[in-house]
Design an enzyme around this catalytic site. Structure first.
Site, PDB file in Angstrom:
ATOM      1  NE  ARG A  64      -2.761   0.276   3.442  1.00 56.95           N
ATOM      2  CZ  ARG A  64      -2.872   1.335   4.242  1.00 56.95           C
ATOM      3  NH1 ARG A  64      -3.403   2.444   3.806  1.00 56.95           N
ATOM      4  NH2 ARG A  64      -2.444   1.276   5.474  1.00 56.95           N
ATOM      5  CG  ASN A 106     -11.586  12.761   1.674  1.00 56.39           C
ATOM      6  OD1 ASN A 106     -11.897  12.240   0.598  1.00 56.39           O
ATOM      7  ND2 ASN A 106     -11.946  12.244   2.841  1.00 56.39           N
ATOM      8  CG  HIS A 108     -16.252  11.500   5.604  1.00 58.26           C
ATOM      9  ND1 HIS A 108     -15.828  10.221   5.308  1.00 58.26           N
ATOM     10  CD2 HIS A 108     -17.077  11.399   6.682  1.00 58.26           C
ATOM     11  CE1 HIS A 108     -16.372   9.385   6.179  1.00 58.26           C
ATOM     12  NE2 HIS A 108     -17.135  10.068   7.015  1.00 58.26           N
ATOM     13  CG  ASP A 144     -12.383  10.165   6.883  1.00 58.69           C
ATOM     14  OD1 ASP A 144     -12.117  10.623   5.760  1.00 58.69           O
ATOM     15  OD2 ASP A 144     -12.930   9.055   7.058  1.00 58.69           O
TER      16      ASP A 144
HETATM   17  C1  GRF Z   1     -19.038  10.494  -2.076  1.00 61.17           C
HETATM   18  O1  GRF Z   1     -20.165  10.435  -1.225  1.00 61.17           O
HETATM   19  C2  GRF Z   1     -17.778  10.537  -1.271  1.00 61.17           C
HETATM   20  O2  GRF Z   1     -17.869  11.322  -0.136  1.00 61.17           O
HETATM   21  C3  GRF Z   1     -17.651   9.082  -0.920  1.00 61.17           C
HETATM   22  O3  GRF Z   1     -17.940   8.438  -2.148  1.00 61.17           O
HETATM   23  C4  GRF Z   1     -18.895   9.212  -2.855  1.00 61.17           C
HETATM   24  C5  GRF Z   1     -18.391   9.506  -4.259  1.00 61.17           C
HETATM   25  O4  GRF Z   1     -19.041   8.749  -5.161  1.00 61.17           O
HETATM   26  N1  GRF Z   1     -16.388   8.769  -0.334  1.00 61.17           N
HETATM   27  P1  GRF Z   1     -18.776   8.909  -6.732  1.00 61.17           P
HETATM   28  O5  GRF Z   1     -17.838   7.800  -7.137  1.00 61.17           O
HETATM   29  O6  GRF Z   1     -18.172  10.264  -6.978  1.00 61.17           O
HETATM   30  O7  GRF Z   1     -20.112   8.793  -7.377  1.00 61.17           O
END
Ligand code: GRF
Length: 203
Positions: A64, A106, A108, A144
């Site tokens: 990773r 990011n 979340h 996060d």
């Molecule tokens: C979002 O809700 C993001 O916060 C989460 O995955 C979703 C993104 O989905 N981690 P997508 O692939 O952009 O449709």
């Protein structure tokens, strides 16, 4: 001011990526899209928009770290000024941030610090909260846990499933994420400790 080039990391359908692509303007442009797996919808969206794509497989364990390094180098090679994690479902190791050498963001799907991790929507629903939402934040090696840029609440409805709730949260993320990138590009996000100040637009 020169346009900010961003590198977007994706793992899934790429609805957030699509919003970021559509939000491109005189402030920022997407220079590269990187994914941890091939054949996903998000890569199709990038290709359709004429953005170069890269796949870096993300195995578990020590590998990773190597994958994190590889993905950071890819972004660097494309001279990005910001890393953007948009539904990227792998946890990058600390060296990602060192090698990237520029900030990362990011999004979340919960109101951090509540419900961090891969199942923010499911965990909020299981807890029985009445309100959850989204957090756009600077990404750091603390998963996060980086400084918050935007948060917006989304009400949990009595008949919500993980899918219906996530769909409403995504609508908010799609609106806020391009805006956060634009503010960064325009030099309007000022970090003071953990607090992010949004500076007024010039003139
Ligand atoms: C979002 O809700 C993001 O916060 C989460 O995955 C979703 C993104 O989905 N981690 P997508 O692939 O952009 O449709």
């Amino acid at each position: 001011m020169a346009k900010l080039r961003v590198g977007v990391l994706v793992s899934g359908t790429g609805s957030l990526l699509q919003a970021i692509l559509e939000g491109q303007d005189s402030s920022y442009e997407v220079g590269v899209v990187a994914s941890d797996r091939p054949g996903i919808r998000a890569l199709e969206r990038a290709e359709k928009a004429g953005v170069p794509t890269v796949v870096v497989e993300f195995p578990k364990g020590e590998a990773r770290e190597i994958a994190s390094e590889k993905i950071a180098r890819t972004l660097r090679n494309h001279e990005v000024g910001l890393g953007v994690l948009a539904g990227f479902m792998k946890v990058v190791t600390a060296n990602f941030f060192d090698i990237l050498g520029v900030p990362a963001m990011n999004s979340h799907p919960a109101l951090l610090p509540s419900f961090p991790g891969a199942h923010g929507v499911r965990d909020a629903l299981a807890w029985g909260v009445r309100v959850t939402g989204t957090t756009i934040h600077f990404a750091t090696p603390d998963l996060d846990g980086g400084p918050v840029i935007f948060q917006e609440a989304v009400e949990v409805l009595a008949d919500d499933t993980e899918e219906t709730l996530h769909e409403r949260i995504k609508v908010v993320e799609q609106r806020l994420y391009p805006e956060a990138i634009r503010l960064f590009a325009d030099g309007r996000l000022k970090l003071e400790g953990r607090r992010v100040h949004i500076l007024p637009a010039p003139g």
